[in-house]
Enzyme design. Structure first.
Site, mmCIF file in Angstrom:
data_model
loop_
_atom_site.group_PDB
_atom_site.id
_atom_site.type_symbol
_atom_site.label_atom_id
_atom_site.label_comp_id
_atom_site.label_asym_id
_atom_site.label_seq_id
_atom_site.Cartn_x
_atom_site.Cartn_y
_atom_site.Cartn_z
ATOM 1 N N THR A 1 -6.867 -10.301 3.403
ATOM 2 C CA THR A 1 -6.799 -11.188 4.559
ATOM 3 C C THR A 1 -8.168 -11.822 4.760
ATOM 4 O O THR A 1 -9.194 -11.164 4.595
ATOM 5 C CB THR A 1 -6.428 -10.363 5.805
ATOM 6 N N ARG B 1 7.967 -8.525 9.925
ATOM 7 C CA ARG B 1 6.816 -7.676 10.265
ATOM 8 C C ARG B 1 5.580 -8.546 10.496
ATOM 9 O O ARG B 1 5.270 -9.444 9.725
ATOM 10 C CB ARG B 1 6.571 -6.684 9.134
ATOM 11 N N VAL B 2 4.868 -8.279 11.572
ATOM 12 C CA VAL B 2 3.621 -8.982 11.850
ATOM 13 C C VAL B 2 2.515 -7.943 12.003
ATOM 14 O O VAL B 2 2.699 -6.938 12.697
ATOM 15 C CB VAL B 2 3.732 -9.829 13.144
ATOM 16 N N GLY B 3 1.397 -8.184 11.374
ATOM 17 C CA GLY B 3 0.277 -7.254 11.450
ATOM 18 C C GLY B 3 -0.704 -7.640 12.549
ATOM 19 O O GLY B 3 -0.364 -8.327 13.512
ATOM 20 N N GLY C 1 -7.132 -4.934 6.596
ATOM 21 C CA GLY C 1 -6.558 -3.632 6.277
ATOM 22 C C GLY C 1 -5.205 -3.445 6.928
ATOM 23 O O GLY C 1 -4.530 -4.426 7.263
ATOM 24 N N GLY D 1 -2.711 -3.416 9.346
ATOM 25 C CA GLY D 1 -2.735 -4.039 10.665
ATOM 26 C C GLY D 1 -2.192 -3.173 11.774
ATOM 27 O O GLY D 1 -2.666 -3.233 12.917
HETATM 28 C C1 SD4 Z 1 -1.987 -7.153 7.870
HETATM 29 N N1 SD4 Z 1 -4.341 -6.928 8.251
HETATM 30 O O1 SD4 Z 1 -1.055 -7.932 7.714
HETATM 31 C C2 SD4 Z 1 -3.356 -7.576 7.421
HETATM 32 C C3 SD4 Z 1 -3.518 -7.297 5.956
HETATM 33 C C4 SD4 Z 1 -4.927 -7.333 5.454
HETATM 34 O O2 SD4 Z 1 -6.457 -7.261 3.709
HETATM 35 O O3 SD4 Z 1 -5.863 -7.410 6.161
HETATM 36 N N2 SD4 Z 1 -5.187 -7.236 4.189
HETATM 37 O O4 SD4 Z 1 -1.843 -6.025 8.331
#
Ligand code: SD4
Length: 341
Positions: free
Chosen positions: A202, A230-232, A254, A256
């Protein structure tokens, strides 16, 4: 209790801090000059993102324009984790999340949006043209099209198609375990999933312009092979991004769900308000995640990246392997974040 934003303490504040047991907190030096303009971004791909943002910052442009330019740049590349070239959800559809926040606390976001190339630009339009903060799914796409964005094809990039086919062989749904755990030995080491498959990066970035104003942006295709819908943390203000122009700004990368559970970036900014350095504020937030569920934390990655009002920056992650990129008048490089485990 609220401290002065330049972190200088008078005697009364010092005594108040002492009574709270906080007087030995690592406070920023009151005498160092502000490091501006500056932009910091998650991961090593942040180097090119910073370069795009720097074109604006170095011409005395606004931080909100700089972070949008940086995010737009990465959305234009083929990247496993950002933009329409990103990995799809488990049904084979790419859905995009993005948010932006400026120095006045204005913010806009889109989540689960399909077939629009520049979610960050749509997020900015949500911020500037609507009374709302977050538009999702079909509504976000409809708003984008009404505002002149083109509806792109649903075809996956070749990289995403390959990865999806591979994933379909087992279709194992483990969004919180291992999928984000990266390895690496510092800035020069490539980061990858523990099973050797590609990165999941991300893009989150935070900038301070020549006026000392802070803004941030995040853009992502989210966790690979997630459930549809799904939403992070990435498009959630206070989770994936938070900016307080008096104090600082933070972003995250990371798993989420873990970031949302602690309102991660809001927490980091509030810790900076209390006097913690950016790195210590990130560390405290990471500790909060690990403390909540130490067994789970062993198998996941979360990283926070933050900047304070002086342009001091820092990061912290659960695991080894989180790196971030910095561009200012005096540096242009990748740093390895410290890690807890
Ligand atoms: C998520 N935080 O969708 C995002 C994924 C991410 O490096 O950061 N990946 O949860």
């Amino acid at each position: 209790m609220r401290f002065k934003t330049d972190y200088k303490m008078d005697r009364k504040q010092f005594l108040q801090l002492s009574s709270m047991g906080l007087a030995s907190l690592p406070l920023s030096s009151p005498f160092s000059a502000t490091n501006k303009p500056i932009v910091i971004s998650t991961w090593d791909s942040g180097m090119e993102v910073n370069a795009a943002a720097w074109k604006i910052l170095s011409n005395k442009g606004k931080s909100v324009d700089a972070v949008e330019a940086g995010a737009t740049h990465i959305e234009d590349t083929i990247n496993c984790c950002v933009g329409l070239g990103g990995y799809p959800d488990r049904d084979g559809t790419v859905t995009l999340d993005a948010c932006i926040m400026d120095e006045r606390g204005n913010c806009g976001a889109v989540a689960g949006m399909e077939q629009i190339k520049h979610p960050i630009a749509v997020a900015r339009k949500v911020m500037e043209k609507t009374p709302h903060v977050l538009l999702v799914g079909d509504g976000a796409q409809q708003f984008a099209i009404e505002n002149g964005f083109v509806k792109e094809s649903k075809t996956l990039s070749a990289e995403a198609q390959d990865a999806y086919q591979k994933w379909l062989e087992t279709s194992e749904y483990k969004p919180q375990i291992n999928i984000e755990l990266k390895q690496g030995n510092g800035p020069s080491a490539p980061s990858f999933f523990t099973d050797g498959s590609p990165n999941h990066d991300t893009m989150g970035l935070v900038a301070m312009d020549c006026n000392g104003d802070l803004s941030g942006a995040v853009t992502t295709s989210g966790m690979a092979f997630k459930m549809h819908g799904r939403v992070g943390d990435s498009p959630i203000i206070g989770a994936g991004l938070f900016v307080d122009n008096e104090v600082g700004a933070a972003t995250s990368s990371g798993v989420g769900e873990e970031v949302i559970r602690i309102c991660g970036t809001h927490l980091v900014v509030e810790l900076m308000r209390q006097g913690y350095t950016p790195e210590m504020a990130c560390k405290k937030a990471i500790e909060r995640i690990v403390h909540r569920d130490p067994a789970k934390a062993k198998n996941i990655q979360v990283g926070f990246l933050a900047m304070n009002k002086k342009g001091e920056y820092g990061a912290y992650a659960i695991q080894k392997g989180f790196v971030f990129s910095v561009k200012s008048n005096t540096e242009n490089q990748i740093h390895a974040a410290k890690h807890l485990i």
